[in-house]
Design a protein around this motif. Structure first.
Motif, PDB file in Angstrom:
ATOM      1  N   GLU A 280      21.770  -3.812   9.938  1.00 13.63           N
ATOM      2  CA  GLU A 280      21.506  -3.322  11.296  1.00 13.63           C
ATOM      3  C   GLU A 280      22.377  -2.105  11.603  1.00 13.63           C
ATOM      4  OE1 GLU A 280      22.241  -6.842  13.591  1.00 13.63           O
ATOM      5  OE2 GLU A 280      20.295  -7.730  13.090  1.00 13.63           O
ATOM      6  N   GLU A 281      23.634  -2.150  11.187  1.00  7.13           N
ATOM      7  CA  GLU A 281      24.537  -1.006  11.384  1.00  7.13           C
ATOM      8  C   GLU A 281      24.050   0.208  10.590  1.00  7.13           C
ATOM      9  OE1 GLU A 281      28.267  -2.635  10.146  1.00  7.13           O
ATOM     10  OE2 GLU A 281      28.553  -3.762  12.019  1.00  7.13           O
ATOM     11  N   ASP A 282      23.649  -0.022   9.341  1.00  2.00           N
ATOM     12  CA  ASP A 282      23.142   1.073   8.505  1.00  2.00           C
ATOM     13  C   ASP A 282      21.886   1.684   9.116  1.00  2.00           C
ATOM     14  OD1 ASP A 282      25.191   0.650   6.698  1.00  2.00           O
ATOM     15  OD2 ASP A 282      23.954  -0.489   5.283  1.00  2.00           O
ATOM     16  N   LYS A 283      21.001   0.833   9.617  1.00  2.00           N
ATOM     17  CA  LYS A 283      19.753   1.319  10.229  1.00  2.00           C
ATOM     18  C   LYS A 283      20.065   2.195  11.447  1.00  2.00           C
ATOM     19  CE  LYS A 283      15.219  -0.173  11.736  1.00  2.00           C
ATOM     20  NZ  LYS A 283      14.270  -1.260  11.880  1.00  2.00           N
ATOM     21  N   ALA A 284      21.031   1.774  12.253  1.00  2.00           N
ATOM     22  CA  ALA A 284      21.426   2.577  13.423  1.00  2.00           C
ATOM     23  C   ALA A 284      22.033   3.918  12.978  1.00  2.00           C
ATOM     24  CB  ALA A 284      22.416   1.795  14.279  1.00  2.00           C
ATOM     25  N   PHE A 285      22.830   3.897  11.918  1.00  2.00           N
ATOM     26  CA  PHE A 285      23.474   5.111  11.428  1.00  2.00           C
ATOM     27  C   PHE A 285      22.451   6.090  10.847  1.00  2.00           C
ATOM     28  CE2 PHE A 285      25.389   7.543   7.956  1.00  2.00           C
ATOM     29  CZ  PHE A 285      26.407   8.198   8.635  1.00  2.00           C
ATOM     30  N   TYR A 286      21.534   5.598  10.017  1.00  2.00           N
ATOM     31  CA  TYR A 286      20.566   6.466   9.341  1.00  2.00           C
ATOM     32  C   TYR A 286      19.385   6.849  10.218  1.00  2.00           C
ATOM     33  CZ  TYR A 286      22.963   6.163   4.888  1.00  2.00           C
ATOM     34  OH  TYR A 286      23.885   6.276   3.894  1.00  2.00           O
ATOM     35  N   GLY A 287      19.157   6.108  11.282  1.00  2.00           N
ATOM     36  CA  GLY A 287      18.086   6.451  12.216  1.00  2.00           C
ATOM     37  C   GLY A 287      16.722   6.548  11.565  1.00  2.00           C
ATOM     38  N   LYS A 288      16.018   7.659  11.842  1.00  2.00           N
ATOM     39  CA  LYS A 288      14.644   7.831  11.352  1.00  2.00           C
ATOM     40  C   LYS A 288      14.553   7.895   9.834  1.00  2.00           C
ATOM     41  CE  LYS A 288      13.020  10.312  15.431  1.00  2.00           C
ATOM     42  NZ  LYS A 288      12.478  11.578  15.938  1.00  2.00           N
ATOM     43  N   THR A 289      15.628   8.234   9.164  1.00  6.84           N
ATOM     44  CA  THR A 289      15.579   8.346   7.702  1.00  6.84           C
ATOM     45  C   THR A 289      15.798   7.004   7.007  1.00  6.84           C
ATOM     46  OG1 THR A 289      17.935   8.899   7.510  1.00  6.84           O
ATOM     47  CG2 THR A 289      16.383  10.731   7.764  1.00  6.84           C
ATOM     48  N   TYR A 290      16.108   5.962   7.779  1.00  4.17           N
ATOM     49  CA  TYR A 290      16.311   4.633   7.192  1.00  4.17           C
ATOM     50  C   TYR A 290      14.980   4.103   6.673  1.00  4.17           C
ATOM     51  CZ  TYR A 290      17.930  -0.164   6.588  1.00  4.17           C
ATOM     52  OH  TYR A 290      18.262  -1.381   6.066  1.00  4.17           O
ATOM     53  N   GLN A 291      14.983   3.552   5.482  1.00  2.00           N
ATOM     54  CA  GLN A 291      13.756   3.043   4.856  1.00  2.00           C
ATOM     55  C   GLN A 291      13.683   1.528   5.052  1.00  2.00           C
ATOM     56  OE1 GLN A 291      13.117   4.457   0.836  1.00  2.00           O
ATOM     57  NE2 GLN A 291      14.478   6.178   1.234  1.00  2.00           N
ATOM     58  N   SER A 292      12.885   1.094   5.988  1.00  2.00           N
ATOM     59  CA  SER A 292      12.734  -0.343   6.240  1.00  2.00           C
ATOM     60  C   SER A 292      12.016  -0.993   5.059  1.00  2.00           C
ATOM     61  CB  SER A 292      11.935  -0.587   7.517  1.00  2.00           C
ATOM     62  OG  SER A 292      12.663  -0.114   8.632  1.00  2.00           O
ATOM     63  N   SER A 293      12.444  -2.196   4.721  1.00  3.39           N
ATOM     64  CA  SER A 293      11.824  -2.920   3.609  1.00  3.39           C
ATOM     65  C   SER A 293      11.943  -4.420   3.857  1.00  3.39           C
ATOM     66  CB  SER A 293      12.488  -2.548   2.284  1.00  3.39           C
ATOM     67  OG  SER A 293      13.752  -3.152   2.184  1.00  3.39           O
ATOM     68  N   LYS A 294      11.247  -5.194   3.031  1.00  2.00           N
ATOM     69  CA  LYS A 294      11.304  -6.647   3.111  1.00  2.00           C
ATOM     70  C   LYS A 294      12.567  -7.201   2.461  1.00  2.00           C
ATOM     71  CE  LYS A 294       6.299  -6.953   2.644  1.00  2.00           C
ATOM     72  NZ  LYS A 294       5.212  -7.456   1.807  1.00  2.00           N
ATOM     73  N   SER A 295      13.235  -6.392   1.655  1.00  5.62           N
ATOM     74  CA  SER A 295      14.379  -6.861   0.885  1.00  5.62           C
ATOM     75  C   SER A 295      15.633  -6.981   1.736  1.00  5.62           C
ATOM     76  CB  SER A 295      14.670  -5.911  -0.277  1.00  5.62           C
ATOM     77  OG  SER A 295      13.601  -5.919  -1.181  1.00  5.62           O
ATOM     78  N   LEU A 296      16.403  -8.006   1.442  1.00  2.00           N
ATOM     79  CA  LEU A 296      17.673  -8.203   2.137  1.00  2.00           C
ATOM     80  C   LEU A 296      18.738  -7.284   1.563  1.00  2.00           C
ATOM     81  CD1 LEU A 296      19.296  -9.808   4.227  1.00  2.00           C
ATOM     82  CD2 LEU A 296      19.720 -11.520   2.454  1.00  2.00           C
ATOM     83  N   PHE A 297      18.727  -7.129   0.251  1.00  2.00           N
ATOM     84  CA  PHE A 297      19.732  -6.310  -0.419  1.00  2.00           C
ATOM     85  C   PHE A 297      19.127  -4.962  -0.792  1.00  2.00           C
ATOM     86  CE2 PHE A 297      20.750 -10.754  -1.225  1.00  2.00           C
ATOM     87  CZ  PHE A 297      22.009 -10.804  -0.669  1.00  2.00           C
ATOM     88  N   THR A 298      19.712  -3.897  -0.211  1.00  2.00           N
ATOM     89  CA  THR A 298      19.221  -2.537  -0.412  1.00  2.00           C
ATOM     90  C   THR A 298      20.412  -1.589  -0.448  1.00  2.00           C
ATOM     91  OG1 THR A 298      19.061  -2.133   1.973  1.00  2.00           O
ATOM     92  CG2 THR A 298      17.095  -3.016   0.892  1.00  2.00           C
ATOM     93  N   TRP A 299      20.124  -0.335  -0.757  1.00  4.15           N
ATOM     94  CA  TRP A 299      21.135   0.704  -0.597  1.00  4.15           C
ATOM     95  C   TRP A 299      21.374   0.887   0.899  1.00  4.15           C
ATOM     96  CZ3 TRP A 299      23.569   1.735  -4.874  1.00  4.15           C
ATOM     97  CH2 TRP A 299      22.907   1.642  -6.092  1.00  4.15           C
ATOM     98  N   GLU A 300      22.426   1.610   1.262  1.00  4.58           N
ATOM     99  CA  GLU A 300      22.772   1.780   2.684  1.00  4.58           C
ATOM    100  C   GLU A 300      21.649   2.410   3.494  1.00  4.58           C
ATOM    101  OE1 GLU A 300      26.484   3.893   2.807  1.00  4.58           O
ATOM    102  OE2 GLU A 300      27.633   2.055   2.531  1.00  4.58           O
ATOM    103  N   ASP A 301      20.843   3.270   2.865  1.00  9.34           N
ATOM    104  CA  ASP A 301      19.749   3.933   3.589  1.00  9.34           C
ATOM    105  C   ASP A 301      18.483   3.073   3.647  1.00  9.34           C
ATOM    106  OD1 ASP A 301      18.785   4.116   1.000  1.00  9.34           O
ATOM    107  OD2 ASP A 301      18.485   6.288   1.054  1.00  9.34           O
ATOM    108  N   GLY A 302      18.577   1.820   3.169  1.00  8.87           N
ATOM    109  CA  GLY A 302      17.453   0.908   3.225  1.00  8.87           C
ATOM    110  C   GLY A 302      16.566   0.924   1.995  1.00  8.87           C
ATOM    111  N   GLN A 303      16.779   1.895   1.103  1.00  8.56           N
ATOM    112  CA  GLN A 303      15.954   1.969  -0.107  1.00  8.56           C
ATOM    113  C   GLN A 303      16.235   0.744  -0.972  1.00  8.56           C
ATOM    114  OE1 GLN A 303      16.405   5.602  -2.304  1.00  8.56           O
ATOM    115  NE2 GLN A 303      15.390   4.787  -4.092  1.00  8.56           N
ATOM    116  N   GLU A 304      15.151   0.162  -1.503  1.00  8.31           N
ATOM    117  CA  GLU A 304      15.288  -1.027  -2.339  1.00  8.31           C
ATOM    118  C   GLU A 304      15.885  -0.679  -3.690  1.00  8.31           C
ATOM    119  OE1 GLU A 304      11.786  -3.415  -2.668  1.00  8.31           O
ATOM    120  OE2 GLU A 304      11.442  -3.410  -0.511  1.00  8.31           O
TER     121      GLU A 304
END
Length: 93
Positions: free
Chosen positions: A52-76
């Protein structure tokens, strides 16, 4: 499912030449369900909070995914990355 304290393996992700992400497991025998202990619950809650913190930091560039474990930018993680590093950890044991 943190509320019911269940960890369910419900997806298969493999890389042959391209990435294949299926919303199911390869066979009925591949489906797994585990009880989440108190320590595991705390760990998963920390992971969710960090995402949730990473998503707030990366904003629109955050890559939402179904995976729990991802890179900080949301990429699987790539399946072969996980396999490679798992093997390295197991060699140290």
């Amino acid at each position: 499912d943190l509320e019911n304290r269940r960890l369910c393996i419900t997806r298969t992700v493999v890389k042959v030449q391209n990435l294949h992400d299926e919303d199911n497991v390869k066979s009925d025998d591949s489906f797994r369900e585990f009880y989440i202990t108190d320590d595991m619950l705390k760990f998963f809650q920390r992971v969710v909070k960090k995402k949730e913190e990473d998503k707030a930091f990366y904003g629109k560039t955050y890559q939402s995914s179904k995976s729990l474990f991802t890179w900080e930018d949301g990429q699987e993680f790539s399946p072969d990355y996980l396999e490679h590093h798992f093997k390295k950890v197991m060699k140290k044991w």
